[in-house]
Enzyme design. Structure first.
Site, short mmCIF file in Angstrom:
data_model
loop_
_atom_site.label_atom_id
_atom_site.label_comp_id
_atom_site.label_asym_id
_atom_site.label_seq_id
_atom_site.Cartn_x
_atom_site.Cartn_y
_atom_site.Cartn_z
N SER A 63 12.64 5.88 7.60
CA SER A 63 12.36 5.63 9.02
C SER A 63 12.72 4.19 9.35
O SER A 63 12.36 3.27 8.62
CB SER A 63 10.87 5.87 9.27
N CYS A 108 5.96 -5.09 15.68
CA CYS A 108 5.83 -4.17 16.81
C CYS A 108 4.39 -4.28 17.34
O CYS A 108 3.46 -4.45 16.55
CB CYS A 108 6.12 -2.74 16.39
N GLY A 120 6.59 -2.26 6.17
CA GLY A 120 7.93 -2.83 6.13
C GLY A 120 9.01 -2.05 6.84
O GLY A 120 8.83 -0.89 7.21
N GLU A 121 10.14 -2.70 7.02
CA GLU A 121 11.30 -2.09 7.65
C GLU A 121 12.32 -1.77 6.54
O GLU A 121 12.97 -2.67 6.01
CB GLU A 121 11.89 -3.06 8.68
N SER A 146 12.45 5.22 14.98
CA SER A 146 11.26 4.97 15.79
C SER A 146 11.70 4.52 17.17
O SER A 146 11.96 3.34 17.40
CB SER A 146 10.40 3.89 15.12
N LEU A 147 11.77 5.47 18.07
CA LEU A 147 12.23 5.18 19.44
C LEU A 147 11.10 4.54 20.24
O LEU A 147 11.23 3.44 20.76
CB LEU A 147 12.70 6.49 20.10
N ASN A 148 10.01 5.27 20.37
CA ASN A 148 8.75 4.78 20.96
C ASN A 148 8.77 4.46 22.46
O ASN A 148 7.73 4.42 23.09
CB ASN A 148 8.22 3.56 20.20
N ASN A 204 -3.03 5.64 16.33
CA ASN A 204 -4.10 6.20 15.52
C ASN A 204 -5.41 5.42 15.55
O ASN A 204 -6.37 5.83 14.94
CB ASN A 204 -3.62 6.37 14.07
N GLU A 229 0.81 -1.20 0.00
CA GLU A 229 0.00 0.00 0.00
C GLU A 229 0.85 1.25 0.00
O GLU A 229 1.94 1.28 0.56
CB GLU A 229 -0.91 -0.01 1.23
N1 SAH Z 1 9.45 0.07 9.90
C1 SAH Z 1 9.82 1.42 9.95
C2 SAH Z 1 9.03 2.30 8.99
C3 SAH Z 1 7.57 2.00 8.84
S1 SAH Z 1 6.59 2.28 10.28
C4 SAH Z 1 9.70 1.95 11.37
O1 SAH Z 1 9.17 1.25 12.23
O2 SAH Z 1 10.19 3.04 11.61
C5 SAH Z 1 6.52 4.04 10.23
C6 SAH Z 1 6.00 4.71 11.47
O3 SAH Z 1 4.65 4.36 11.75
C7 SAH Z 1 6.82 4.36 12.72
O4 SAH Z 1 7.33 5.53 13.31
C8 SAH Z 1 5.82 3.69 13.62
O5 SAH Z 1 6.09 4.00 14.95
C9 SAH Z 1 4.50 4.29 13.15
N2 SAH Z 1 3.33 3.48 13.50
C10 SAH Z 1 3.21 2.14 13.43
N3 SAH Z 1 2.01 1.75 13.89
C11 SAH Z 1 1.34 2.87 14.27
C12 SAH Z 1 0.04 3.12 14.83
N4 SAH Z 1 -0.80 2.14 15.11
N5 SAH Z 1 -0.28 4.39 15.08
C13 SAH Z 1 0.55 5.39 14.80
N6 SAH Z 1 1.80 5.23 14.28
C14 SAH Z 1 2.19 3.98 14.01
FE1 SF4 Z 2 5.42 -1.75 11.80
FE2 SF4 Z 2 7.78 -0.50 11.45
FE3 SF4 Z 2 7.40 -2.17 13.52
FE4 SF4 Z 2 7.55 -3.16 11.05
S1 SF4 Z 2 9.18 -2.11 12.18
S2 SF4 Z 2 6.07 -3.76 12.62
S3 SF4 Z 2 6.51 -1.53 9.89
S4 SF4 Z 2 6.35 -0.20 13.14
#
Ligand code: SAH
Ligand code: SF4
Length: 340
Positions: free
Chosen positions: A192, A117, A160-161, A215-217, A291, A91
Site C-alpha cells: 500500500s 498524514c 511507514g511508507e 491510499s487515495l483518501n 478507527n 509494530e
Molecule cells: N504508508 C502507506 C502504508 C501504511 S498506512 C499508505 O499510506 O498507504 C496503511 C493504511 O492505513 C492506509 O490506507 C491509511 O489510509 C490507513 N490509515 C492510516 N491511519 C488510519 C486511521 N487512523 N484509521 C484508519 N485507517 C488509517
Molecule cells: Fe501513515 Fe501511510 Fe500516511 Fe505514512 S503515508 S503517515 S504510514 S498513512
C-alpha cells in the site's frame, strides 16, 4: 562483525557459501532453513554437520528481532512490538478473520513515517529510518513463531511508507512469494502506498506481480493535500495519470483505499467526485472507517458508512468495507503508534 544471513536471497546465499568453499546445495539448505522453517540458529539445522555449524558460527549469524511487547485483543487480533535497538521500535499485527480461513500479518516498512498524514498516528512519530529486508521478513517469521500459525496473507500497511523503502520491500515481498519458502501467491501480498510516483512507475516497469493499493483518501485535487502532505509533492492529477498507466500497462484493476472521516471526505459532493473518478479508472474501492478519535475527528457511524456507500453505488465498481480489528490494543491501521 558476523554476516547476517537473514534477508539474503538465494543468489546472495550462493555467493556466501562459495566464499566459504562449500558446495552450492548448502545455500539451498540455508535458504529453506531460514525462511521455510524459521530457524534462528545453525544448531537447529539437522542437515548440517557439526564441523560446518562451527565454521558458520564463526563468521555468520541468523538474526532475529527482539520482542518487546505482545498484546492480544478480544477479537483475536494480536500486536507485537519489536525493538531494533537504538530506541527504534516497530509494530506488526496478526489479524485472523473469523469467517474465512484468512490469517493476515500487517507489517512495517519504516520506523515512523516522514509523510505525516493528518489522520495517521504513525505520522506523529519521529522518523528513524528504513527497515532492512531482514527486519521486514523477520516480522513474519517472529509473528508466526509467537502465534504458532502460518499466515495466508501479508499486507505492508503497518508503520511507514513502503515506497520510500522500495528495494528492501520488494526484496522481502519476493522472499514471501518464493515457492520454497512461504509460497504466498503474489495477490496475497499487498503493498500500500500513499502515492510515491517514481516508485509506482518502477513497480510498473518491473512488472511486479504483487497486489497494489493506493491510499487515495480524497478525490478532490484542491483538497487532498489538506489530509495528505504527499499531495503537495505528487499532486492528484499526476498521480491519477500514473494510476491509468498502471491499469493499462499491467492490465490490472487498481485498489483505492479510502479512509472515511465525517465532515472531511464523506459529503455528497465529495462522493460525486469519487464516483466520477472511479468511472474513469479500472478500479475497486476499499473503504476504511477512521478507527479512533484523532486530530479532532471521530470515526463514522454505521449509518454514515451505509449512506456514503450508497452514494458511491453509481460508480459501478466493487466497493469493499474494511473492518478495523484490534481496536482495544491499538492494533488497527494508523494506530500503531498509540500506546496499547
Ligand atoms: N504508508 C502507506 C502504508 C501504511 S498506512 C499508505 O499510506 O498507504 C496503511 C493504511 O492505513 C492506509 O490506507 C491509511 O489510509 C490507513 N490509515 C492510516 N491511519 C488510519 C486511521 N487512523 N484509521 C484508519 N485507517 C488509517
Ligand atoms: Fe501513515 Fe501511510 Fe500516511 Fe505514512 S503515508 S503517515 S504510514 S498513512
Amino acid at each position: 562483525m558476523k554476516i547476517n544471513l537473514k534477508g539474503m536471497d538465494q543468489e546472495e546465499l550462493r555467493k556466501f557459501v562459495e566464499s566459504l568453499g562449500e558446495p552450492k546445495y548448502r545455500a539451498d539448505q540455508l535458504f529453506l532453513g531460514i525462511y521455510r522453517d524459521g530457524y534462528s540458529s545453525f544448531e537447529e539445522f539437522s542437515n548440517l554437520s557439526g564441523q560446518l555449524k562451527s565454521k558458520l558460527n564463526e563468521c555468520a549469524e541468523i538474526r532475529s528481532l527482539k520482542l518487546n511487547k505482545h498484546l492480544v485483543s478480544k477479537d483475536g487480533t494480536q500486536k507485537m512490538t519489536f525493538s531494533l535497538g537504538e530506541d527504534r521500535e516497530i509494530e506488526s499485527v496478526w489479524i485472523p478473520s473469523g469467517d474465512e480461513e484468512r490469517k493476515t500479518i500487517c507489517i512495517s516498512s519504516q520506523v515512523g513515517c516522514t509523510l505525516s498524514c493528518a489522520f495517521c498516528a504513525t505520522g506523529t512519530l519521529e522518523f528513524k529510518g528504513n527497515l532492512k529486508a531482514w527486519e521486514i521478513v523477520d516480522q513474519v517469521i517472529s509473528v508466526e513463531r509467537i502465534t504458532g500459525e502460518k499466515c495466508t496473507n501479508i499486507v505492508f500497511m503497518g508503520m511507514g511508507e513502503p515506497f520510500h523503502n522500495y528495494n528492501q520491500v520488494i526484496k522481502a515481498a519476493h522472499l514471501f512469494h518464493h515457492p520454497s519458502t512461504w509460497n504466498l501467491g503474489a495477490k496475497r501480498i499487498t503493498i500500500s502506498t500513499s502515492g510515491v510516483i517514481p516508485s509506482i512507475l518502477r513497480f510498473i516497469e518491473e512488472n511486479q506481480p504483487f497486489n497494489f493499493a493506493l491510499s487515495l483518501n480524497d478525490p478532490r485535487k484542491d483538497r487532498r493535500h489538506e489530509i495528505m502532505n504527499i499531495d503537495k509533492r505528487f499532486p492528484l492529477d499526476e498521480l491519477l495519470g500514473t494510476v491509468r498507466h498502471f491499469t493499462k500497462t499491467l492490465k490490472r484493476k487498481i485498489t483505492f483505499e479510502y479512509i472515511m472521516i465525517p465532515d472531511v471526505n464523506m459529503d455528497k459532493n465529495t462522493a460525486a467526485t469519487l464516483v466520477k473518478l472511479a468511472r474513469s479508472v479500472n478500479c475497486k474501492i476499499n473503504l476504511i472507517p477512521l478507527n479512533t478519535e484523532f486530530n479532532g475527528w471521530r470515526p463514522p457511524t454505521e449509518k454514515e458508512i451505509d449512506q456514503f456507500k450508497s452514494l458511491l453505488k453509481p460508480a459501478g465498481v466493487p466497493i469493499m468495507n474494511r473492518k478495523s480489528p484490534g481496536k482495544d490494543i491499538s492494533g488497527a491501521c494508523g494506530m500503531l503508534a498509540l500506546k496499547g
